[in-house]
Motif scaffolding. Structure first.
Motif, PDB file in Angstrom:
ATOM      1  N   UNK A 100      -5.989   2.503  -4.915  1.00  0.00           N
ATOM      2  CA  UNK A 100      -5.737   1.253  -5.634  1.00  0.00           C
ATOM      3  C   UNK A 100      -4.730   1.466  -6.755  1.00  0.00           C
ATOM      4  N   UNK A 101      -4.877   2.569  -7.471  1.00  0.00           N
ATOM      5  CA  UNK A 101      -3.944   2.854  -8.559  1.00  0.00           C
ATOM      6  C   UNK A 101      -2.535   3.083  -8.035  1.00  0.00           C
ATOM      7  N   UNK A 102      -2.418   3.829  -6.946  1.00  0.00           N
ATOM      8  CA  UNK A 102      -1.090   4.126  -6.399  1.00  0.00           C
ATOM      9  C   UNK A 102      -0.436   2.868  -5.828  1.00  0.00           C
ATOM     10  N   UNK A 103      -1.205   2.038  -5.165  1.00  0.00           N
ATOM     11  CA  UNK A 103      -0.656   0.781  -4.634  1.00  0.00           C
ATOM     12  C   UNK A 103      -0.166  -0.097  -5.779  1.00  0.00           C
ATOM     13  N   UNK A 113       3.465   1.645   1.501  1.00  0.00           N
ATOM     14  CA  UNK A 113       2.505   1.887   2.577  1.00  0.00           C
ATOM     15  C   UNK A 113       1.622   3.032   2.096  1.00  0.00           C
ATOM     16  N   UNK A 114       0.354   2.770   1.912  1.00  0.00           N
ATOM     17  CA  UNK A 114      -0.568   3.773   1.368  1.00  0.00           C
ATOM     18  C   UNK A 114      -1.788   3.876   2.276  1.00  0.00           C
ATOM     19  N   UNK A 115      -2.128   5.089   2.656  1.00  0.00           N
ATOM     20  CA  UNK A 115      -3.338   5.318   3.453  1.00  0.00           C
ATOM     21  C   UNK A 115      -4.095   6.497   2.869  1.00  0.00           C
ATOM     22  N   UNK A 116      -5.412   6.447   2.956  1.00  0.00           N
ATOM     23  CA  UNK A 116      -6.251   7.506   2.405  1.00  0.00           C
ATOM     24  C   UNK A 116      -7.329   7.886   3.406  1.00  0.00           C
ATOM     25  N   UNK A 160      -1.611   9.426   1.627  1.00  0.00           N
ATOM     26  CA  UNK A 160      -0.203   9.442   2.024  1.00  0.00           C
ATOM     27  C   UNK A 160       0.432   8.135   1.557  1.00  0.00           C
ATOM     28  N   UNK A 161       1.604   8.238   0.959  1.00  0.00           N
ATOM     29  CA  UNK A 161       2.286   6.997   0.579  1.00  0.00           C
ATOM     30  C   UNK A 161       3.762   7.065   0.957  1.00  0.00           C
ATOM     31  N   UNK A 162       4.286   5.904   1.254  1.00  0.00           N
ATOM     32  CA  UNK A 162       5.703   5.727   1.534  1.00  0.00           C
ATOM     33  C   UNK A 162       6.195   4.580   0.666  1.00  0.00           C
ATOM     34  N   UNK A 219       8.504   9.673   0.651  1.00  0.00           N
ATOM     35  CA  UNK A 219       7.142   9.952   1.117  1.00  0.00           C
ATOM     36  C   UNK A 219       6.512  11.033   0.249  1.00  0.00           C
ATOM     37  N   UNK A 220       5.288  10.791  -0.170  1.00  0.00           N
ATOM     38  CA  UNK A 220       4.548  11.762  -0.973  1.00  0.00           C
ATOM     39  C   UNK A 220       3.099  11.780  -0.492  1.00  0.00           C
TER      40      UNK A 220
END
Length: 322
Positions: A82-85, A96-99, A117-119, A134-135
């Motif tokens: 949530x914080x990264x989004x 695009x964020x997946x956990x 993973x985020x893009x 991408x990180x």
């Protein structure tokens, strides 16, 4: 801090390094957001990116690795996505964020990880990162024992960010664990980092290294890490190592110093005085004598170089073997 910060950081870097510089700027920005949401208090920053950002390692790094420190608060992991989004939305980029939680099935004990993973995509990134930035964030939920923590402060675009991390001996222990036990792929970045540690006089936390090895492998014995590492240098494709790390270096020519001789010279010998005392006490029952062991090779090599303690150690071995 906004999108211009990332773009300007990229433009300030040499052309071949602009995508790395942009990614590093995004890493820095995301650390500020994690701190603002009090999510760094449960972790310690580790790995190559920690070395880069906190200790000025002269190579770029791709992902952010952490160990989890608060076993009673794993529910906080759900807040990371949530914080990264929200952080990427504030930048005005497409995200695009997946956990996921995962377990590594090649470990001897339970090893759980939380991975995000985020893009981040934006027209502003296309000149230096056509496919976006991408990180990955990886948090080790079952870290080894005996880690030694510390806190560092980063200044990011005028903001002070307090980052919990591990002290350099603990960080080196983590790197050695990779070099001594992972054989599926050879990363030049790992060898470059090891050389950096040793140039700076860092020695590993042996208790932590022993704990990490026990989690994932049947050996080697941590206190003899130097002998096993020197043995590893003989099987490494050094040309491949140099080519692997070059794209990540501020000065690509720095890769030229990575070879068997250099790494061996950076690597200390075992404590021969302590070994002599053990050999005299245990004699033929000493575990080193049970099978071929690179420590024996180190004793011979150091004795040939005139190391008096190694010569004494070799003499004791000869007496035992008579």
């Amino acid at each position: 801090m906004n999108l211009d910060y990332i773009v300007e950081m990229a433009k300030a870097a040499p052309l071949p390094a602009r995508s790395h510089a942009a990614k590093e700027a995004l890493q820095r920005y995301l650390l500020t957001q994690l701190q603002d949401d009090a999510l760094l208090v449960d972790v310690a920053f580790i790995g190559g990116t920690a070395l880069r950002l906190l200790h000025q390692l002269p190579r770029y790094s791709e992902d952010l690795d952490f160990i989890w420190k608060n076993a009673g608060a794993e529910a906080n992991l759900d807040k990371w996505s949530k914080t990264l989004i929200r952080a990427l939305r504030k930048l005005g980029v497409t995200s695009h964020v997946s956990a996921k939680r995962m377990e590594k099935d090649n470990a001897k004990v339970r090893k759980r990880f939380f991975v995000v993973h985020l893009l981040a995509e934006s027209p502003a990134f296309r000149p230096f990162a056509e496919r976006g930035l991408q990180i990955s964030f990886e948090i080790d939920l079952d870290p080894p024992a005996h880690t030694e923590g510390e806190t560092r402060t980063l200044t990011i675009a005028g903001n002070q960010v307090t980052v919990p991390s591990l002290a350099l001996p603990s960080l080196l222990a983590g790197k050695l664990h990779i070099l001594l036990t992972r054989r599926d792929r050879e990363k030049g970045r790992d060898w470059f980092d090891y050389a950096w540690y040793r140039r700076n006089g860092v020695l590993p936390s042996v208790p932590q290294l022993g704990s990490a090895i026990a989690q994932t492998a049947d050996g080697p014995e941590a206190r003899y890490w130097m002998s096993y590492l020197r043995e590893r240098t003989k099987t490494v494709n050094w040309q491949q190592v140099r080519e692997d790390v070059k794209p990540f270096l501020e000065d690509p020519a720095a890769a030229n110093g990575l070879n068997e001789v250099a790494i061996s010279n950076f690597t200390p010998y075992p404590d021969f005085a302590a070994l002599i005392a053990e050999l005299r006490e245990l004699k033929g029952a000493h575990p080193l004598l049970a099978s071929a062991n690179p420590v024996i090779a180190d004793i011979e090599a150091a004795a040939m170089e005139g190391d008096e303690a190694a010569i004494d150690c070799r003499d004791v071995l000869e007496e035992i073997n008579k």
